[in-house]
Design an enzyme around this catalytic site. Structure first.
Site, PDB file in Angstrom:
ATOM      1  N   PRO A   1       0.890   7.719  25.885  1.00  0.00           N
ATOM      2  CA  PRO A   1       1.397   9.017  25.427  1.00  0.00           C
ATOM      3  C   PRO A   1       1.532   9.995  26.589  1.00  0.00           C
ATOM      4  O   PRO A   1       0.614  10.119  27.413  1.00  0.00           O
ATOM      5  CB  PRO A   1       0.317   9.478  24.438  1.00  0.00           C
ATOM      6  CG  PRO A   1      -0.326   8.211  23.968  1.00  0.00           C
ATOM      7  CD  PRO A   1      -0.324   7.301  25.148  1.00  0.00           C
TER       8      PRO A   1
ATOM      9  N   CYS B   1       7.710  16.035  37.007  1.00  0.00           N
ATOM     10  CA  CYS B   1       7.833  15.718  35.577  1.00  0.00           C
ATOM     11  C   CYS B   1       6.849  16.539  34.756  1.00  0.00           C
ATOM     12  O   CYS B   1       7.153  16.963  33.637  1.00  0.00           O
ATOM     13  CB  CYS B   1       7.612  14.226  35.337  1.00  0.00           C
ATOM     14  SG  CYS B   1       6.026  13.594  35.946  1.00  0.00           S
TER      15      CYS B   1
ATOM     16  N   CYS C   1      12.846  14.656  36.496  1.00  0.00           N
ATOM     17  CA  CYS C   1      12.230  13.725  37.442  1.00  0.00           C
ATOM     18  C   CYS C   1      12.981  13.763  38.765  1.00  0.00           C
ATOM     19  O   CYS C   1      14.217  13.786  38.788  1.00  0.00           O
ATOM     20  CB  CYS C   1      12.248  12.308  36.863  1.00  0.00           C
ATOM     21  SG  CYS C   1      11.608  11.032  37.987  1.00  0.00           S
TER      22      CYS C   1
ATOM     23  N   ARG D   1       4.109   8.333  34.466  1.00  0.00           N
ATOM     24  CA  ARG D   1       5.041   8.684  35.531  1.00  0.00           C
ATOM     25  C   ARG D   1       5.923   7.527  36.018  1.00  0.00           C
ATOM     26  O   ARG D   1       7.133   7.729  36.213  1.00  0.00           O
ATOM     27  CB  ARG D   1       4.269   9.322  36.693  1.00  0.00           C
ATOM     28  CG  ARG D   1       3.716  10.703  36.353  1.00  0.00           C
ATOM     29  CD  ARG D   1       2.784  11.230  37.430  1.00  0.00           C
ATOM     30  NE  ARG D   1       1.525  10.493  37.467  1.00  0.00           N
ATOM     31  CZ  ARG D   1       0.573  10.682  38.379  1.00  0.00           C
ATOM     32  NH1 ARG D   1       0.755  11.582  39.342  1.00  0.00           N
ATOM     33  NH2 ARG D   1      -0.540   9.993  38.332  1.00  0.00           N
TER      34      ARG D   1
ATOM     35  N   TYR E   1      -9.969  18.329  24.019  1.00  0.00           N
ATOM     36  CA  TYR E   1      -9.583  18.769  22.689  1.00  0.00           C
ATOM     37  C   TYR E   1     -10.739  18.568  21.697  1.00  0.00           C
ATOM     38  O   TYR E   1     -11.845  18.188  22.077  1.00  0.00           O
ATOM     39  CB  TYR E   1      -8.323  18.027  22.247  1.00  0.00           C
ATOM     40  CG  TYR E   1      -7.120  18.305  23.127  1.00  0.00           C
ATOM     41  CD1 TYR E   1      -6.684  19.613  23.345  1.00  0.00           C
ATOM     42  CD2 TYR E   1      -6.423  17.275  23.752  1.00  0.00           C
ATOM     43  CE1 TYR E   1      -5.585  19.887  24.148  1.00  0.00           C
ATOM     44  CE2 TYR E   1      -5.319  17.536  24.560  1.00  0.00           C
ATOM     45  CZ  TYR E   1      -4.911  18.838  24.761  1.00  0.00           C
ATOM     46  OH  TYR E   1      -3.827  19.108  25.562  1.00  0.00           O
TER      47      TYR E   1
END
Length: 652
Positions: free
Chosen positions: A42, A362, A374, A333, A188
């Site tokens: 992700p 990015c 990019c 990446r 988180y």
């Protein structure tokens, strides 16, 4: 076929000339099977729920390029997890299902699995759009810098969170996802429940490790129950508690959590506490840097393990798998720089890979709340809106010829793209070396991987019989017109100004001098170095000031870096390198003066002014770098004589 996390069927003889066949073995992930070991973890795109068609096409192109698993970015499960102005994906209600189905359909067209990372932001979500109250394991300050804090969750809130997560998982299954994440890292909500520092609860969700992992366990089990036996459940977790320095794991509750829940999910997606190392720029962090943190994982779980490392070398990938570090090669990446990286490895076309240079441009889209881009792949983020494709381009519309003047990164890309279209292209470079600023900058401290921008394009051009390269061919305007090309591309770059003009001084500074004591990055890259006491005025605020300062300090210069910003290389916060840059300069003994602008310099001292109070300050300066902005290099260079003329039609 290996049932869990391991090798599957043998690769065919054509897989990467049979050298990299292990990378193309299918891997079982619970009830689903990844067609190979290439796993796009992700990652953010700046698209999310705001731009679902762009999102779908971006992910679909990656699946087309051979990535066996393609995931979303973080996907909010409820309005209390709103991250605008940074657009996440969302599964708040049934209306979100259709948008996600756009992506899963595109991914499935190419035989890949589609995954979704369900996310609740906790205190990091200020909920500026939804105006919901942030909730978290405790009342915590907003770590994104907003003047607010979360409300401590009570039992009712925890029950709500479990219900929101389950409902989002059901919607994910309906949207066609094959893998559903429980996201328990990156600062988180769930990571705060796991941490003994942030989890100060005294109920059954706080205290012991068993209690702190209770919510994570419940979400894994309830997600599995919701999605049934056709969708895999993954967990994203940090296995390092942080604080040990680069490459030095600190074992604690992260590893303990993995060991305690080792067999519960279908896949472990592992990372570390220090995001600036996990996501580090190549200047500071090299390929495969997380191995020491992850080496233990396969000894405590039989489930598939994936992690990242900015892997671009297929040999490094094979080594990771053969030595039992990972089962799947995680990438964000590298999949951005070249969505077709797996296909090129499989076909043995290693020279055609656009390797990630680790500049993190990015990632700036995430911090700016805008679509991804990019340095290596100019099509990234424009697959749907403009119809751009990383490997395909429209064929030429005529038999016109094209002259490209300048073989820096822009000139090389223009020649490559035009050559791929089939045009007859002449590329003229004034110097002997190709690459322009990329060649020069890649020789600066830590930037060697940036030469990949040049190398990829030169390798592609050299394969094209319709593109001719002429080195040491400086051209005047009359030369260009005499060449009689149907079209001309001027790509002669720029030169850094030495007159102080920039953001702070909107007019050139009078009296800077003497000229022999003024320097620019062009001088440094050409080998002209100052002596004595040096003042570097950085009004650019990106990487260059810090890199030049590092080079000068290493050469023995007594350096003072001055910037109008409150920190060194301030724009580097968007590329996750600002803190590391400032730390590096402090370690090198560079004197740093922030919040000051340059007013004057006479070759003996520089006059500075505080941007807040207006008070002046003087600093000894035998040499000055007024490092601000650049001017196009064509000024005065390509002015045609009065007798010259030319005409051209638009290039199709």
């Amino acid at each position: 076929m290996a049932e869990v996390g391991g090798s599957a069927s043998k690769a065919t003889a054509t897989d990467g000339a049979n050298q990299y066949g292990i990378l193309f073995e299918p891997v079982r992930i619970g009830p689903v099977t990844a067609p190979n070991r290439f796993y796009q973890v992700p990652h953010c795109t700046g698209l999310g729920w705001l731009r679902p068609h762009m999102q779908a096409e971006l992910r679909g192109v990656k699946a087309e390029g051979g990535w066996g698993v393609v995931n979303t970015e973080y996907c909010s499960i409820h309005p209390s997890s709103d991250d605008l102005p940074y657009p996440s994906a969302s599964l708040w209600d049934d209306g979100d299902i259709k948008a996600h189905a756009l992506m899963t359909e595109r991914v499935h067209e190419h035989g890949a699995l589609a995954g979704v990372e369900l996310w609740h932001g906790g205190e990091r979500s200020a909920n500026l759009y939804t105006r919901e109250v942030s909730i978290d394991v405790a009342s915590l300050p907003n770590s994104a810098g907003n003047p607010c804090q979360s409300r401590a969750m009570d039992k009712s809130d925890i029950r709500d969170l479990r219900r929101w997560h389950r409902d989002a998982a059901l919607r994910a299954r309906q949207a066609g996802f094959d893998i559903v994440y429980v996201y328990a890292t990156h600062g988180y909500t769930l990571s705060h429940f796991l941490s003994p520092v942030t989890n100060t609860r005294s109920d059954e969700y706080g205290g012991s490790l068993e209690n702190r992992t209770r919510l994570l366990r419940e979400l894994i089990e309830e997600t599995r129950e919701a999605v049934g036996d056709t969708v895999a459940v993954a967990v994203r977790l940090s296995v390092d508690d942080g604080g040990g320095g680069d490459g030095i794991p600190v074992e604690g509750y992260g590893r303990d959590t993995l060991e305690l829940l080792a067999e519960l999910p279908d896949l472990w997606d592992l990372n570390i506490a220090d995001y600036s190392y996990e996501m580090g720029v190549s200047r500071f962090v090299k390929e495969g840097a997380l191995e020491d943190y992850m080496a233990f994982a396969k000894s405590v779980t039989t489930k598939p393990v994936v992690t990242v490392g900015r892997f671009t070398s297929p040999d490094a990938m094979v080594s990771q798998v053969r030595r039992g570090i990972v089962d799947l090669i995680g990438a964000a990446r590298p999949s951005i720089a070249d969505p077709f990286l797996p296909a090129k490895i499989r076909e043995g076309r290693l020279d055609d890979i656009r390797e990630c240079i680790g500049c993190n441009i990015c990632f700036t889209g995430d911090g700016k709340g805008v679509p991804i881009r990019c340095t290596q792949d100019p099509t990234m983020g424009e697959e749907w809106r403009r119809g751009w494709h990383p490997e395909k381009i429209a064929p030429k519309g005529s038999d016109d010829s094209v002259l490209v003047v300048g073989a820096g990164p822009a000139g090389l890309e223009a020649a490559r793209a035009l050559g791929q279209r089939g045009y007859s292209v002449t590329l003229a470079e004034a110097g002997r070396e190709l690459g322009g600023r990329v060649t020069q900058e890649s020789a600066l401290p830590g930037l060697s991987e940036w030469a990949r921008v040049r190398d990829y394009r030169v390798q592609q051009i050299e394969k094209m019989p319709n593109v001719a390269i002429y080195r040491e061919s400086a051209l005047t305007a009359d030369d260009v017109l005499a060449f009689r090309a149907d079209h001309v591309v001027i790509a002669t770059g720029a030169r850094w100004r030495a007159d102080g003009f920039g953001r702070y001084n909107m007019e050139p500074l009078a009296g800077l001098g003497p000229p022999e004591r003024l320097f620019t990055p062009d001088d440094i890259m050409a080998g002209r170095l100052p002596e004595g006491r040096v003042v570097l005025f950085d009004d650019d605020h990106y990487y260059m000031g810090g890199v030049i300062a590092e080079k000068l300090a290493a050469s023995g210069a007594r350096l003072t870096l001055v910037t109008p910003e409150d920190k060194v290389s301030a724009w580097g916060v968007y590329t996750v390198e600002q803190i590391r840059t400032q730390c590096r300069l402090i370690e090198l003994g560079v004197e740093i003066v922030t919040a000051h602008g340059l007013e004057a310099c006479d070759g003996g001292e520089a006059v500075l002014r505080c941007v807040y109070t207006g008070r002046e300050r003087r600093v000894a300066a035998d040499a000055l770098y007024p490092f601000v902005v650049a001017n196009p290099a064509i000024a005065g260079k390509l002015t045609p004589s009065a007798s010259s003329s030319s005409s051209s039609t638009p290039l199709d």
